[in-house]
Design an enzyme around this catalytic site. Sequence first.
Site, mmCIF file in Angstrom:
data_model
loop_
_atom_site.group_PDB
_atom_site.id
_atom_site.type_symbol
_atom_site.label_atom_id
_atom_site.label_comp_id
_atom_site.label_asym_id
_atom_site.label_seq_id
_atom_site.Cartn_x
_atom_site.Cartn_y
_atom_site.Cartn_z
ATOM 1 N N ARG A 162 42.444 10.426 35.150
ATOM 2 C CA ARG A 162 41.509 10.102 34.063
ATOM 3 C C ARG A 162 40.282 9.356 34.594
ATOM 4 N NH1 ARG A 162 41.185 6.769 28.723
ATOM 5 N NH2 ARG A 162 40.239 8.389 27.461
ATOM 6 N N HIS B 275 36.511 10.604 33.982
ATOM 7 C CA HIS B 275 35.505 9.810 33.269
ATOM 8 C C HIS B 275 34.338 9.403 34.167
ATOM 9 C CE1 HIS B 275 37.566 8.588 29.266
ATOM 10 N NE2 HIS B 275 37.831 9.822 29.611
ATOM 11 N N HIS C 255 46.008 17.176 30.103
ATOM 12 C CA HIS C 255 46.809 16.370 29.171
ATOM 13 C C HIS C 255 48.301 16.689 29.253
ATOM 14 C CE1 HIS C 255 43.274 14.952 26.372
ATOM 15 N NE2 HIS C 255 43.339 14.299 27.521
ATOM 16 N N TRP D 233 51.770 13.940 25.657
ATOM 17 C CA TRP D 233 51.593 15.311 25.164
ATOM 18 C C TRP D 233 52.776 16.196 25.548
ATOM 19 C CZ3 TRP D 233 47.665 12.295 27.223
ATOM 20 C CH2 TRP D 233 46.502 12.140 26.468
#
Length: 276
Positions: free
Chosen positions: A33, A37, A166, A182
């Site tokens: 992540r 980002h 995810h 998820w």
Amino acid sequence: SVVSKEHIAAVAAAIHDLLDNEEEGDLGPTLVRLAWHASGTYDKESRTGGSDGATMRFSPESDHGANAGLHVARNALEPIKKLFPDFTYADLWTLAGAVAIEHMGGPNIVWRPGRHDAKDASECTPDGRLPDADKGQVGATIRHVRAIFNRQGFDDREMVALIGAHALGRCHTDRSGYTGPWTRAPTTFSNLYYKELLENTWTLKSWDGPDQFEDPTGDLMMLPSDMALVWDRDFRKYVVEFANDEEAFFKAFASAFQKLEENGVSALNNSAASGK
Ligand code: HEM
């Protein structure tokens, strides 16, 4: 700065060690992540943003709502930065994302060095370049997801492939406000995310938190932006493709993730490419 293949291999080995020795087993997804980002701020029109500069080290970018909790990943990499001071943060964060994906059983990602570190906050990107998980309404959420990824130069198939990350990790109430994983194998890179999306009946979770969807067991979650991938006919056909063909997913993901990490990087060093 020019980094050699041996140098890259040593840093990659240190990242593998970090993931092997980490207690909770949930650092890998957070490293992925961080890389996303750091990179996903790219704007193809102005050619600003992207992983070059590692501007998330500075406020205001470190304080943007989307980046809540990513200090965990940045701090975890700090000892490796100290061991390899010539390796830039921007190279380290993107290599860590690629190595984490491989560590968790995903495809090899081609990774090339050459990113610089910004000296201060002057290169920070404005807030709002990373996607929101909900725009309050089905059509608006679908349009938002497409617009955010088009701005970075991705087409429908590439965005559906990227969001397949995810399969990994979870939402944390103290970071995004959302909760839960998820998939039931959140430290294994796989196409399970697409299977869960298609095979479950998803209903709105009733709780105090923001709108999210749950499967019949209540164990698994989907964000409204995840549901966009089955609500929209054009996205959905790629969800079906990747649910049925993990090899096609791995291939599409590897090339889209390399593109994500290289968007806006002008001085990539080809001779030291790793991963393939
Ligand atoms: C986690 C939103 C696309 C990788 C999350 C979280 C949110 C979110 C809200 C939970 C953060 C937390 O509470 O810790 C979105 C939205 C996307 C998107 C709205 C696009 C519409 C992507 C992409 C990737 C990615 C393209 C990577 C290629 C991850 C990973 C986690 C995560 C690995 C788990 C982090 C952890 O376990 O700490 N995302 N995301 N996401 N996202 Fe995304």
